[in-house]
Design a protein around this motif. Sequence first.
Motif, PDB file in Angstrom:
ATOM      1  N   SER A  68       0.735  -0.899   0.094  1.00  0.00           N
ATOM      2  CA  SER A  68      -0.193   0.330  -0.297  1.00  0.00           C
ATOM      3  C   SER A  68       0.387   1.225  -0.049  1.00  0.00           C
ATOM      4  O   SER A  68       1.609   1.354   0.878  1.00  0.00           O
ATOM      5  CB  SER A  68      -0.772   0.129   0.919  1.00  0.00           C
ATOM      6  OG  SER A  68      -1.498   0.822   1.323  1.00  0.00           O
ATOM      7  N   LYS A  69       0.427   1.925  -0.636  1.00  0.00           N
ATOM      8  CA  LYS A  69       1.314   3.404  -1.048  1.00  0.00           C
ATOM      9  C   LYS A  69       2.950   3.178  -1.483  1.00  0.00           C
ATOM     10  O   LYS A  69       3.596   4.276  -1.511  1.00  0.00           O
ATOM     11  CB  LYS A  69       0.797   4.466   0.339  1.00  0.00           C
ATOM     12  CG  LYS A  69      -0.478   4.474   0.365  1.00  0.00           C
ATOM     13  CD  LYS A  69      -0.717   5.653   1.450  1.00  0.00           C
ATOM     14  CE  LYS A  69      -2.082   5.897   1.686  1.00  0.00           C
ATOM     15  NZ  LYS A  69      -2.230   6.660   2.589  1.00  0.00           N
ATOM     16  N   LYS A  70       2.977   2.033  -1.731  1.00  0.00           N
ATOM     17  CA  LYS A  70       4.433   2.114  -2.310  1.00  0.00           C
ATOM     18  C   LYS A  70       4.343   2.022  -3.779  1.00  0.00           C
ATOM     19  O   LYS A  70       3.704   0.995  -4.268  1.00  0.00           O
ATOM     20  CB  LYS A  70       4.575  -0.231  -1.310  1.00  0.00           C
ATOM     21  CG  LYS A  70       4.934   0.358  -0.172  1.00  0.00           C
ATOM     22  CD  LYS A  70       5.721   1.234   0.626  1.00  0.00           C
ATOM     23  CE  LYS A  70       5.626   0.607   2.050  1.00  0.00           C
ATOM     24  NZ  LYS A  70       6.674   1.839   2.901  1.00  0.00           N
ATOM     25  N   SER A  71       6.681   2.275  -4.685  1.00  0.00           N
ATOM     26  CA  SER A  71       6.559   1.884  -5.199  1.00  0.00           C
ATOM     27  C   SER A  71       6.612   0.737  -5.776  1.00  0.00           C
ATOM     28  O   SER A  71       7.823  -0.116  -5.234  1.00  0.00           O
ATOM     29  CB  SER A  71       7.079   3.286  -5.705  1.00  0.00           C
ATOM     30  OG  SER A  71       8.746   3.093  -4.735  1.00  0.00           O
ATOM     31  N   ARG A  87      -0.367  -3.565  -8.212  1.00  0.00           N
ATOM     32  CA  ARG A  87      -1.551  -2.548  -8.088  1.00  0.00           C
ATOM     33  C   ARG A  87      -3.317  -2.831  -7.553  1.00  0.00           C
ATOM     34  O   ARG A  87      -3.579  -1.586  -6.911  1.00  0.00           O
ATOM     35  CB  ARG A  87      -2.353  -2.173  -9.975  1.00  0.00           C
ATOM     36  CG  ARG A  87      -2.501  -0.426  -9.372  1.00  0.00           C
ATOM     37  CD  ARG A  87      -2.544   0.684  -8.741  1.00  0.00           C
ATOM     38  NE  ARG A  87      -2.720   1.592  -9.390  1.00  0.00           N
ATOM     39  CZ  ARG A  87      -3.541   2.541  -8.921  1.00  0.00           C
ATOM     40  NH1 ARG A  87      -2.500   2.463  -6.825  1.00  0.00           N
ATOM     41  NH2 ARG A  87      -4.334   3.099  -8.307  1.00  0.00           N
ATOM     42  N   LYS A  90      -2.741  -1.871  -4.003  1.00  0.00           N
ATOM     43  CA  LYS A  90      -2.553  -0.524  -3.594  1.00  0.00           C
ATOM     44  C   LYS A  90      -1.526   0.015  -3.663  1.00  0.00           C
ATOM     45  O   LYS A  90      -0.655   1.556  -3.219  1.00  0.00           O
ATOM     46  CB  LYS A  90      -3.134   0.458  -2.400  1.00  0.00           C
ATOM     47  CG  LYS A  90      -4.047  -0.204  -1.558  1.00  0.00           C
ATOM     48  CD  LYS A  90      -5.294   0.593  -2.952  1.00  0.00           C
ATOM     49  CE  LYS A  90      -6.525  -0.094  -2.588  1.00  0.00           C
ATOM     50  NZ  LYS A  90      -8.235  -0.136  -3.536  1.00  0.00           N
ATOM     51  N   ALA A  91      -0.004  -0.362  -4.425  1.00  0.00           N
ATOM     52  CA  ALA A  91       1.169   0.173  -4.842  1.00  0.00           C
ATOM     53  C   ALA A  91       0.932   0.920  -5.692  1.00  0.00           C
ATOM     54  O   ALA A  91       0.327   0.624  -7.057  1.00  0.00           O
ATOM     55  CB  ALA A  91       1.153  -1.057  -5.081  1.00  0.00           C
ATOM     56  N   THR A  92       1.826   1.766  -6.282  1.00  0.00           N
ATOM     57  CA  THR A  92       1.696   2.758  -7.415  1.00  0.00           C
ATOM     58  C   THR A  92       3.175   1.513  -8.253  1.00  0.00           C
ATOM     59  O   THR A  92       3.895   1.625  -8.174  1.00  0.00           O
ATOM     60  CB  THR A  92       2.616   4.055  -7.167  1.00  0.00           C
ATOM     61  OG1 THR A  92       1.909   4.918  -6.304  1.00  0.00           O
ATOM     62  CG2 THR A  92       2.323   4.391  -8.453  1.00  0.00           C
TER      63      THR A  92
END
Length: 226
Positions: A68-71, A87, A90-92
């Motif tokens: 989550s919220k990680k690239s 994705r 919630k990953a970028t």
Amino acid sequence: FRIMSKLRDIIKRITKPILKFGLDLYYRKPRSYKHQGIQVLVHPEVFPPHLTLSTKILLDFIAELDLSKKSFLELGCGSGIISLFARSKKATVTASDINKTALEYLKKASEENNLEVDCVYSNLFENLQNKYFDFILINPPYYPKKPKNIKEQAWFCGDDFQYFKKLFNQLPLYINKKNQTYMILSEDCEFKTISEIASVNKLNLKTVFETSKMGEKNTIYQITTT
């Protein structure tokens, strides 16, 4: 153990022509692949996740990671199912490949699954310079043979392991103490040679997960700087 290993090698040599014929026949047209409600269409010129073990093992592995919220970078994404799953957590996500067909199909799948993924045409890190990633995932080609075409580059790393020499030369620029880089390898690879190439580039391969399925052991390594 040695007897079992030799027996496995004999069975593989006998069944390889049959399996190759079956795979060629099965993948004469695009095939869909699903994972936890995510669906991709896999072109015949793209690495197939259906009948290979590595993709499913990696999907199960990243299911346990907090993305989550990680690239997140999938280096050599193939079908892109791993990128889309990352994705969904919630990953970028950035998905790279040298196979333009793979990227075209992934872009369509990204839209159809409503999961935004940045698709980048890149030979390893060539078009990813000056970018930072919290997670990097690699499912590399490891058979030591010169690939004849773009499809074979998903399987063969070059007769002198050129893929790994280039990969391990570039990786230190993208690894630090805060991010995590993982790579999966089968026992069928020449691990000693691959490990030596990593060592030359001051990289260490640390086992973080092992599994045996269908008589084949696969290992996920975390790559760190020494």
